[in-house]
Design a protein around this motif. Structure first.
Motif, PDB file in Angstrom:
ATOM      1  N   ASP A 163       0.827  -1.211   0.000  1.00  0.00           N
ATOM      2  CA  ASP A 163       0.000   0.000   0.000  1.00  0.00           C
ATOM      3  C   ASP A 163       0.861   1.261   0.000  1.00  0.00           C
ATOM      4  N   THR A 164       1.824   1.324   0.914  1.00  0.00           N
ATOM      5  CA  THR A 164       2.668   2.507   1.010  1.00  0.00           C
ATOM      6  C   THR A 164       3.626   2.608  -0.165  1.00  0.00           C
ATOM      7  N   ILE A 165       4.153   1.493  -0.615  1.00  0.00           N
ATOM      8  CA  ILE A 165       5.070   1.532  -1.763  1.00  0.00           C
ATOM      9  C   ILE A 165       4.360   2.110  -2.980  1.00  0.00           C
ATOM     10  N   LEU A 166       3.121   1.695  -3.219  1.00  0.00           N
ATOM     11  CA  LEU A 166       2.381   2.195  -4.376  1.00  0.00           C
ATOM     12  C   LEU A 166       1.845   3.607  -4.126  1.00  0.00           C
ATOM     13  N   HIS A 167       1.511   3.932  -2.879  1.00  0.00           N
ATOM     14  CA  HIS A 167       1.107   5.306  -2.584  1.00  0.00           C
ATOM     15  C   HIS A 167       2.280   6.263  -2.807  1.00  0.00           C
ATOM     16  N   LEU A 168       3.468   5.848  -2.417  1.00  0.00           N
ATOM     17  CA  LEU A 168       4.648   6.660  -2.688  1.00  0.00           C
ATOM     18  C   LEU A 168       4.884   6.814  -4.186  1.00  0.00           C
ATOM     19  N   ALA A 169       4.625   5.761  -4.948  1.00  0.00           N
ATOM     20  CA  ALA A 169       4.762   5.873  -6.402  1.00  0.00           C
ATOM     21  C   ALA A 169       3.826   6.949  -6.941  1.00  0.00           C
ATOM     22  N   THR A 170       2.599   6.980  -6.426  1.00  0.00           N
ATOM     23  CA  THR A 170       1.660   8.033  -6.830  1.00  0.00           C
ATOM     24  C   THR A 170       2.162   9.397  -6.399  1.00  0.00           C
ATOM     25  N   ALA A 171       2.513   9.533  -5.128  1.00  0.00           N
ATOM     26  CA  ALA A 171       2.892  10.836  -4.588  1.00  0.00           C
ATOM     27  C   ALA A 171       4.137  11.380  -5.273  1.00  0.00           C
ATOM     28  N   GLU A 172       5.136  10.541  -5.429  1.00  0.00           N
ATOM     29  CA  GLU A 172       6.373  11.009  -6.043  1.00  0.00           C
ATOM     30  C   GLU A 172       6.209  11.255  -7.535  1.00  0.00           C
ATOM     31  N   GLY A 173       5.330  10.500  -8.180  1.00  0.00           N
ATOM     32  CA  GLY A 173       5.024  10.781  -9.576  1.00  0.00           C
ATOM     33  C   GLY A 173       4.330  12.116  -9.735  1.00  0.00           C
ATOM     34  N   LEU A 174       3.377  12.397  -8.860  1.00  0.00           N
ATOM     35  CA  LEU A 174       2.664  13.678  -8.908  1.00  0.00           C
ATOM     36  C   LEU A 174       3.584  14.848  -8.574  1.00  0.00           C
ATOM     37  N   ALA A 175       4.599  14.595  -7.759  1.00  0.00           N
ATOM     38  CA  ALA A 175       5.514  15.653  -7.338  1.00  0.00           C
ATOM     39  C   ALA A 175       6.705  15.800  -8.274  1.00  0.00           C
ATOM     40  N   THR A 176       6.728  15.027  -9.362  1.00  0.00           N
ATOM     41  CA  THR A 176       7.800  15.165 -10.336  1.00  0.00           C
ATOM     42  C   THR A 176       7.740  16.565 -10.945  1.00  0.00           C
ATOM     43  N   VAL A 177       8.881  17.229 -11.000  1.00  0.00           N
ATOM     44  CA  VAL A 177       8.910  18.604 -11.498  1.00  0.00           C
ATOM     45  C   VAL A 177       9.770  18.698 -12.745  1.00  0.00           C
ATOM     46  N   TRP A 178       9.563  19.759 -13.458  1.00  0.00           N
ATOM     47  CA  TRP A 178      10.374  19.995 -14.645  1.00  0.00           C
ATOM     48  C   TRP A 178      11.816  20.277 -14.245  1.00  0.00           C
ATOM     49  N   VAL A 179      12.726  19.809 -15.069  1.00  0.00           N
ATOM     50  CA  VAL A 179      14.146  20.051 -14.852  1.00  0.00           C
ATOM     51  C   VAL A 179      14.623  21.063 -15.894  1.00  0.00           C
ATOM     52  N   VAL A 180      15.295  22.104 -15.446  1.00  0.00           N
ATOM     53  CA  VAL A 180      15.757  23.161 -16.335  1.00  0.00           C
ATOM     54  C   VAL A 180      17.223  22.926 -16.656  1.00  0.00           C
ATOM     55  N   GLN A 181      17.535  22.654 -17.912  1.00  0.00           N
ATOM     56  CA  GLN A 181      18.897  22.412 -18.368  1.00  0.00           C
ATOM     57  C   GLN A 181      19.576  21.338 -17.532  1.00  0.00           C
ATOM     58  N   GLY A 182      18.787  20.313 -17.190  1.00  0.00           N
ATOM     59  CA  GLY A 182      19.350  19.175 -16.472  1.00  0.00           C
ATOM     60  C   GLY A 182      19.575  19.407 -15.000  1.00  0.00           C
TER      61      GLY A 182
END
Length: 372
Positions: free
Chosen positions: A65-84
Motif C-alpha cells: 500500500d505505502t510503496i504504491l502510494h509513494l509511487a503516486t505521490a512522487e510521480g505527482l511531485a515530479t517537477v520539470w528540470v531546467v537544463q538538467g
C-alpha cells in the motif's frame, strides 16, 4: 467560499500517518489476513497497546500500500528540470499524458520492491500489462474482477496535489486513469476517485460528514469522463451502478445523503460489532478489500472517532479484513485534520520510508498551494 489553506505540517501528517496506518494494519501480514477484530485487539493488548509499539522493519514493515502510494505521490511531485538541473524554485509538475506515463512507469518500477509486502493479484496483473513509454501504454484491458481496493489505497496523494475545487476535472481524470492502470473496473477505480476526493476535501477543511454527499455529486461527472475517454465504455457502463448504489445505501443509513450532520453513526463499541457492520458492506466476505468499501470503512472511522487517534485505529485500522488498506486511507485523512502531535512517537519516528513520505508531502504542498 474561500478555501482554507492547510499547513505543510498537515500534509506531512497525512502522508506519514498513511504509512503508519498501513504498517500497523499489516503487521507483516499477520493482521492484514486476520478476519477477527477481537483477535487483533487481544494481540494488541498483549503487546502493551499502541503506545508500546515501535513501527519499524522487520516486525512492522510497510506493505505494498505505502510503496504504491509513494509511487503516486512522487510521480505527482515530479517537477520539470531546467537544463538538467533542478533549481531551488519548484517548477510546475507534469500534467496530462506525461503525468500518466510517469505514474505508470513508477507503478511498474514499484513492483520491484514487493518482497514481503504482499501485493494484490490485480495489481500484479495490471502492472504486468502496462507498457510505459508507448502511446497510451498506461491503459490495460477491462477486468471483470478488478474490484479490489488496490487503486483506492494509493490515491490520497492525488487529492493533496489537486485540492482546489476548480481542479476537480483534473482530480477526476488522474484518479480514474491512474486507478484503472491496474484496476480497470468501476468498483476498483472509483475507489481511487473517492479517496482522492476525500483528500482534496480534507485538505481544504471540509468536514468528513460532507464527503460522501460530494462523492455522489461527482460520480455523474466521472461517468462523463469515462464515456468521453471512449475506453471499454460498454463494459464500464454495465458495471457502473454498483459503486454508487452501495454508497447511496451507506450514506442514507448514516443520515448523510445531503452532507449535513450530525451523522447517525452507531456506537459499535466492540471489535466484534464493527466486524459485523463492515461485513455487511463487503464483497466476497472480506471487509475493506474492495474499492467501494475500503473508503467506506475509513469514512465510518473518521466520523466516529473525531479527534481520538485511539478510536480511529480501533475502527479504521484494527478490524477483521483488509485493514492495512483501510488504515492507509483512514489514518492519512485523519492526519490532515489532526496532525502528528497526539501520536505516540514510536508509531512514526522509525517508520519505514518516513523520509520519503515527509519529502513527498512537502513537494505536494508546494505544488498545490505555493511556498507559503
Amino acid at each position: 467560499m474561500e478555501e482554507t489553506v492547510p499547513s505543510v505540517e498537515a500534509y506531512e501528517a497525512a502522508m506519514v500517518l498513511s504509512g503508519v496506518g498501513d504498517a500497523l494494519g499489516y503487521r507483516a501480514g499477520l493482521w492484514e489476513y486476520c478476519t477477527s477484530g477481537p483477535q487483533i485487539h487481544a494481540e494488541l493488548a498483549e503487546l502493551g497497546g499502541l503506545e508500546a509499539i515501535t513501527l519499524k522493519p522487520p516486525e512492522w514493515p510497510v506493505s505494498d500500500d505505502t510503496i504504491l502510494h509513494l509511487a503516486t505521490a512522487e510521480g505527482l511531485a515530479t517537477v520539470w528540470v531546467v537544463q538538467g538541473v533542478l533549481t531551488d524554485r519548484l517548477r510546475p509538475g507534469l500534467e496530462g499524458e506525461p503525468l500518466l506515463q510517469e505514474l505508470a512507469r513508477r507503478y511498474v518500477a514499484a513492483m520491484g520492491d514487493m518482497e514481503g509486502r504482499k501485493p494484490g493479484p490485480t495489481s500484479i496483473l495490471g502492472t504486468s500489462q502496462m507498457r510505459p513509454g508507448e502511446p497510451e501504454g498506461y491503459r490495460i484491458p477491462f477486468n471483470p474482477t478488478g474490484t479490489g481496493c488496490g487503486a483506492a489505497m494509493r490515491s490520497l496523494a492525488i487529492g493533496l496535489r489537486y485540492p482546489h475545487s476548480w481542479e476537480l476535472p483534473m482530480l477526476i481524470r488522474v484518479s480514474i486513469e491512474s486507478g484503472r492502470m491496474t484496476h480497470h473496473h468501476p468498483t476498483g477505480y472509483l475507489g481511487a476517485l473517492a479517496v482522492a476526493l476525500f483528500g482534496a476535501l480534507g485538505a481544504r477543511g471540509e468536514p468528513p460528514e460532507r464527503w460522501g454527499a460530494e462523492l455522489l455529486r461527482v460520480l455523474p461527472l466521472a461517468w462523463d469522463y469515462v464515456e468521453g475517454a471512449g475506453v471499454a465504455v460498454e463494459d464500464n457502463a454495465a458495471a457502473w451502478s454498483f459503486f454508487g448504489d452501495a454508497w447511496h445505501r451507506y450514506l442514507e443509513s448514516r443520515g448523510l445523503l445531503e452532507g449535513r450532520g450530525p451523522p447517525q453513526v452507531p456506537s459499535l463499541p466492540s471489535p466484534a460489532e464493527r466486524d459485523v457492520a463492515y461485513m455487511g458492506w463487503a464483497l466476497e466476505g472480506w471487509p475493506g478489500r474492495s474499492g467501494h468499501d475500503a473508503p467506506m470503512v475509513a469514512l465510518e472511522a473518521l466520523l466516529a472517532a473525531g479527534g481520538s487517534w485511539g478510536d480511529l485505529c480501533a475502527r479504521g485500522v484494527l478490524h477483521g479484513g483488509d485493514n492495512d488498506s483501510t488504515g492507509t486511507i483512514a489514518a492519512g485523512c485523519w492526519g490532515l485534520r489532526w496532525g502528528l502531535a497526539s501520536i505516540p512517537p514510536g508509531l512514526h519516528s522509525c517508520l519505514e520510508h518516513r523520509g520519503r513520505l515527509h519529502d513527498a508531502a512537502h513537494r505536494l504542498h508546494a505544488l498545490a498551494w505555493g511556498r507559503r
